[in-house]
Design a protein around this motif. Structure first.
Motif, PDB file in Angstrom:
ATOM      1  N   GLY A  57      29.275 -15.599  72.945  1.00  0.00           N
ATOM      2  CA  GLY A  57      29.545 -16.023  73.512  1.00  0.00           C
ATOM      3  C   GLY A  57      30.174 -17.347  74.065  1.00  0.00           C
ATOM      4  N   LEU A  58      29.118 -16.844  75.569  1.00  0.00           N
ATOM      5  CA  LEU A  58      29.851 -17.995  76.714  1.00  0.00           C
ATOM      6  C   LEU A  58      28.896 -19.509  76.458  1.00  0.00           C
ATOM      7  CD1 LEU A  58      28.935 -14.360  79.286  1.00  0.00           C
ATOM      8  CD2 LEU A  58      31.230 -16.000  79.183  1.00  0.00           C
ATOM      9  N   ILE A  59      28.353 -19.303  75.595  1.00  0.00           N
ATOM     10  CA  ILE A  59      27.948 -21.135  75.488  1.00  0.00           C
ATOM     11  C   ILE A  59      27.575 -21.549  74.041  1.00  0.00           C
ATOM     12  CG2 ILE A  59      26.922 -21.690  77.505  1.00  0.00           C
ATOM     13  CD1 ILE A  59      24.163 -21.121  76.680  1.00  0.00           C
TER      14      ILE A  59
ATOM     15  N   GLU B 143      26.158 -25.183  83.368  1.00  0.00           N
ATOM     16  CA  GLU B 143      27.512 -25.670  83.173  1.00  0.00           C
ATOM     17  C   GLU B 143      28.025 -24.523  84.237  1.00  0.00           C
ATOM     18  OE1 GLU B 143      29.105 -28.655  81.334  1.00  0.00           O
ATOM     19  OE2 GLU B 143      26.887 -29.944  81.572  1.00  0.00           O
ATOM     20  N   PHE B 144      28.222 -23.776  84.369  1.00  0.00           N
ATOM     21  CA  PHE B 144      28.911 -22.345  85.166  1.00  0.00           C
ATOM     22  C   PHE B 144      29.095 -23.199  86.475  1.00  0.00           C
ATOM     23  CE2 PHE B 144      27.461 -20.122  81.286  1.00  0.00           C
ATOM     24  CZ  PHE B 144      28.774 -19.687  81.121  1.00  0.00           C
ATOM     25  N   GLN B 145      30.083 -22.438  87.178  1.00  0.00           N
ATOM     26  CA  GLN B 145      30.303 -22.101  88.365  1.00  0.00           C
ATOM     27  C   GLN B 145      30.351 -20.895  89.278  1.00  0.00           C
ATOM     28  OE1 GLN B 145      34.564 -23.162  89.894  1.00  0.00           O
ATOM     29  NE2 GLN B 145      34.497 -22.761  91.846  1.00  0.00           N
TER      30      GLN B 145
ATOM     31  N   ILE C 187      16.130 -17.142  78.395  1.00  0.00           N
ATOM     32  CA  ILE C 187      16.868 -16.393  77.912  1.00  0.00           C
ATOM     33  C   ILE C 187      18.120 -15.485  78.598  1.00  0.00           C
ATOM     34  CG2 ILE C 187      16.599 -13.680  78.700  1.00  0.00           C
ATOM     35  CD1 ILE C 187      13.064 -13.438  79.448  1.00  0.00           C
ATOM     36  N   VAL C 188      18.371 -16.724  78.950  1.00  0.00           N
ATOM     37  CA  VAL C 188      20.080 -16.585  79.828  1.00  0.00           C
ATOM     38  C   VAL C 188      20.581 -17.495  78.821  1.00  0.00           C
ATOM     39  CG1 VAL C 188      21.824 -17.191  81.643  1.00  0.00           C
ATOM     40  CG2 VAL C 188      19.222 -16.145  82.595  1.00  0.00           C
ATOM     41  N   THR C 189      19.965 -18.294  78.191  1.00  0.00           N
ATOM     42  CA  THR C 189      20.303 -18.766  77.647  1.00  0.00           C
ATOM     43  C   THR C 189      21.346 -18.528  76.702  1.00  0.00           C
ATOM     44  OG1 THR C 189      20.029 -21.086  78.781  1.00  0.00           O
ATOM     45  CG2 THR C 189      20.511 -21.017  76.201  1.00  0.00           C
ATOM     46  N   ALA C 190      19.978 -17.415  76.217  1.00  0.00           N
ATOM     47  CA  ALA C 190      20.488 -16.917  74.520  1.00  0.00           C
ATOM     48  C   ALA C 190      20.971 -15.605  74.336  1.00  0.00           C
ATOM     49  CB  ALA C 190      18.559 -16.533  74.399  1.00  0.00           C
TER      50      ALA C 190
ATOM     51  N   LEU D  13      39.305 -12.952  88.716  1.00  0.00           N
ATOM     52  CA  LEU D  13      38.495 -12.467  87.557  1.00  0.00           C
ATOM     53  C   LEU D  13      37.101 -13.602  86.754  1.00  0.00           C
ATOM     54  CD1 LEU D  13      39.993 -10.084  85.357  1.00  0.00           C
ATOM     55  CD2 LEU D  13      38.117  -9.149  86.617  1.00  0.00           C
ATOM     56  N   PRO D  14      36.440 -13.233  87.049  1.00  0.00           N
ATOM     57  CA  PRO D  14      35.263 -14.207  86.059  1.00  0.00           C
ATOM     58  C   PRO D  14      34.883 -14.133  84.874  1.00  0.00           C
ATOM     59  CG  PRO D  14      33.799 -12.787  87.164  1.00  0.00           C
ATOM     60  CD  PRO D  14      34.685 -12.336  87.288  1.00  0.00           C
ATOM     61  N   ASP D  15      34.723 -15.457  83.859  1.00  0.00           N
ATOM     62  CA  ASP D  15      34.457 -15.480  82.498  1.00  0.00           C
ATOM     63  C   ASP D  15      33.375 -14.745  82.517  1.00  0.00           C
ATOM     64  OD1 ASP D  15      36.192 -17.292  82.106  1.00  0.00           O
ATOM     65  OD2 ASP D  15      34.945 -19.140  83.029  1.00  0.00           O
ATOM     66  N   ALA D  16      32.083 -14.562  83.386  1.00  0.00           N
ATOM     67  CA  ALA D  16      30.863 -13.791  83.023  1.00  0.00           C
ATOM     68  C   ALA D  16      30.461 -13.277  84.232  1.00  0.00           C
ATOM     69  CB  ALA D  16      30.302 -14.855  82.551  1.00  0.00           C
ATOM     70  N   VAL D  17      30.149 -11.630  84.487  1.00  0.00           N
ATOM     71  CA  VAL D  17      29.178 -11.550  85.166  1.00  0.00           C
ATOM     72  C   VAL D  17      27.644 -11.189  85.019  1.00  0.00           C
ATOM     73  CG1 VAL D  17      29.436  -9.380  86.662  1.00  0.00           C
ATOM     74  CG2 VAL D  17      31.322 -10.491  85.854  1.00  0.00           C
TER      75      VAL D  17
END
Length: 121
Positions: A119-121, A25-27, A110-113, A45-49
Motif C-alpha cells: 500500500g505504499l504506491i 517519488e520517495f524521499q 520487484i520493488v514496485t510490486a 519515522l519513515p513511511d517505509a523501510v
C-alpha cells in the motif's frame, strides 16, 4: 512525498535502492546498520523501510523488533530485502513484523510490486 529509510551495509545496494525509490517519488534516507537506522527512526519515522538482514553492529531482525516496540513503530511498512531465502528466515521476519520480503538481487519491477502490495504506491 513519502519517505523511505534504506538500511543496508552495502553502499552499492543503498545506491541502487535510492535510484529505484526516488524514481517512485520517495524521499530517501540511508543507514548502514540497524543501530543507525533505529537512531534515524527515533528522530522521524519513515513511511517505509527497505531492510537488509545481515549487517554488522545490529542486524535487520533486531532492528525490526526494536522498531516495532517504539511509539508509532508499527506504522512504517517494512520490506526485508536480503539473500536469506529459506522459509524459516521468511517466517521469522514476518512474525517480527515485516510487511513483505524480497530477494537480492532485485530490480525496479520487484520493488514496485512489493511496495504496491503493502500500500505504499
Amino acid at each position: 512525498m513519502k519517505t523511505c529509510l534504506v538500511v543496508d551495509d552495502s553502499s552499492v545496494i543503498r545506491k541502487v535502492a535510492r535510484r529505484i525509490l526516488e524514481g517512485l517519488e520517495f524521499q530517501i534516507t540511508e543507514a548502514e546498520n540497524g543501530e543507525k537506522a533505529l537512531e534515524a527512526c527515533r528522530h522521524v519515522l519513515p513511511d517505509a523501510v527497505l531492510l537488509d538482514w545481515n549487517m554488522p553492529v545490529m542486524d535487520g531482525y533486531d532492528f525490526l523488533r526494536n522498531l516495532r516496540q517504539m511509539p508509532g513503530g508499527n506504522t512504517p511498512k517494512v520490506v526485508f530485502c536480503t539473500t536469506e531465502n529459506d522459509v524459516a528466515h521468511i517466517a521469522r521476519a514476518l512474525h517480527a513484523g515485516a510487511n513483505e520480503y524480497i530477494m537480492k538481487p532485485f530490480d525496479k519491477d520487484i520493488v514496485t510490486a512489493k511496495f504496491h502490495e503493502v500500500g505504499l504506491i
